[in-house]
Scaffold this active site. Sequence first.
Site, PDB file in Angstrom:
ATOM      1  N   HIS A 474       0.817  -1.206   0.000  1.00 36.18           N
ATOM      2  CA  HIS A 474       0.000   0.000   0.000  1.00 36.18           C
ATOM      3  C   HIS A 474       0.856   1.265   0.000  1.00 36.18           C
ATOM      4  CE1 HIS A 474      -3.532  -2.514   1.003  1.00 36.18           C
ATOM      5  NE2 HIS A 474      -4.221  -1.496   0.542  1.00 36.18           N
ATOM      6  N   ASP A 475       1.892   1.281   0.816  1.00 39.60           N
ATOM      7  CA  ASP A 475       2.769   2.459   0.868  1.00 39.60           C
ATOM      8  C   ASP A 475       3.997   2.115   1.691  1.00 39.60           C
ATOM      9  OD1 ASP A 475       3.663   4.962   0.330  1.00 39.60           O
ATOM     10  OD2 ASP A 475       2.009   6.034   1.274  1.00 39.60           O
TER      11      ASP A 475
END
Length: 587
Positions: A474-475
């Site tokens: 996701h990040d």
Amino acid sequence: MGIVSVVQDFFSLETLDQRLTAPTNDSRRKQKLGPEIQSRWSSLEFKAYWLILCIVLPLMLKAGMDATNSWNSNYYKYQHLLSKGWMFGRKVDNSDAQYRFFRDNLLLLVGLMVLHLSIKKAVLQFTNVQKVTFDFWFGLVFLIGAHGVNCLRVLFHVLVMFTLAKTFKRQRALATLSVWIYGIGSLFINNSYRNLQYGQIIPLLKPLDHSFKGIIERWDVFYNFTLLRMISFDMDFLERWNKIHSNPATVPASNSVSPERFEMKRASSTQVLETIEENATKSVLLDERARLIAPHHIQEYSLMRYLAYVTYTPLFIAGPILTFNDYLYQSSHQLPSINFKRILKYALRLLFCLFIMEFLLHFVYVVAVSKTKAWNGDSPFQISMIGLFNLNLIWLKLLIPWRLFRLWALLDGIDPPENMIRCMNNNFSPVAFWRAWHRSYNKWVIRYIYIPLGGSGNRIITSFAVFSFVAIWHDIELKLLLWGWLVVLFLLPEIMLSRYFNKFSKKPWYRHVCACGAVLNIWMMMIANLFGFCLGHDGILLFFKEMFGTFDGLLFFAIANCALFVGVQLMFEFRAQEMRAGIYVKC
């Protein structure tokens, strides 16, 4: 069909995805579901629950509107974030940047969808071009249009991943390790060097730095979905290569085929895959698990098919995720789910969700309130509704694009998994929630991470590995990695308590004890999500202060628990109704 039956069919799981239909084999169904549970809908208990629900739901909407509309004393703080709307002369809260990009470009996306489907239909009808070949060329054109010269960055990673799997194919462990290391490493590379100038890499490429950057300049945002497809191709290829070379007897020595099992005719790379139906039935061919391991010819795992799959336009931007084996199989065999009636119902379901989203954006301005933290003086009930409607909008802003892209694929003859099979408010278990949320990604994680690492036999370690990858994917942030580990810790109490209390499943009080545990689960999930995505640190502290520091707050807490208990009982019965119909999706 009566009105009730039509409504039930419209909102059923089968309408969303044919994978969720009941098993056709009665013995398999009984073995899977166990004894049927008698319906409780007509009981006095559940009639009381429905009455409570009819009273509570309007009050929830009213509390959300009271906390965010013009008659609230905080309105002046966030009214500048509202835009002119189209519904009943009201303003619209279009302040969420992510959904605003989709909403403002919806007509462009629909136009692209119509253009793609029209061109493909014409090309396939009037030429000898195969579906995969068209996907390859159109996908490359779309990639250039979307990212301009930045498509070279994407293609670099794509080709490296292909080369790793092909180069080390004779050493499966080394190939797998190399693919995963580079795949995860590419996320860190993109995070640090996504804006690195071409001229800094090779001076001769400096003119590219001032060239067309595409409609979507942030190429790295969509790369994460591309990575999932790259890994899927590599793992499916390595699995097929290993199966053929570890057991050569499975590859036929002539053009003869056996009707007793899946086989592949020996063929050149230009021949079409021919799969034989087991026991002369379609039950295996229509089973998703069978398609995941469909015996494609090894030459079908070519660079052209790889690029066609990776850049497949309907699913390129955000999925849903379809494995390479399934994509290749469906490119040659159209599934029964690809029919007008099912696709029409799915499209109407999408329009319904789009209308609900527009209604909430026009009547409950919770995104603008959250951005400005304008909740001073609001009651605990109102603050909780700000958070709850915020979570619903987050769910809808992901659901709507995913369903649009899946509808695009369905119209193109490809049936990927449905990403959202439960309403966000129809969840009471963290374990089940993660099975239903972004379901195609969940299925991808299970196939390529969870099962290879040991599955349920090594549940804690595999869960840590899964959520670590999910967080990094996701990040690249430490707080997201910590979030992933905390999720695993939050799952443990439910897993252990479920194992302990399952032995009491025949007791009359078992359902009510489970409902109390589910209420606790809902509070934990709400607080975690409200803190992370809606209210933040200040909002959560104010919420707790108002709820536990005042008489009105304590009264709200007590009533809220009762309302949640009623909601959970209805959720239980909805699932029991699905089980009586032969459907059990474990969420």
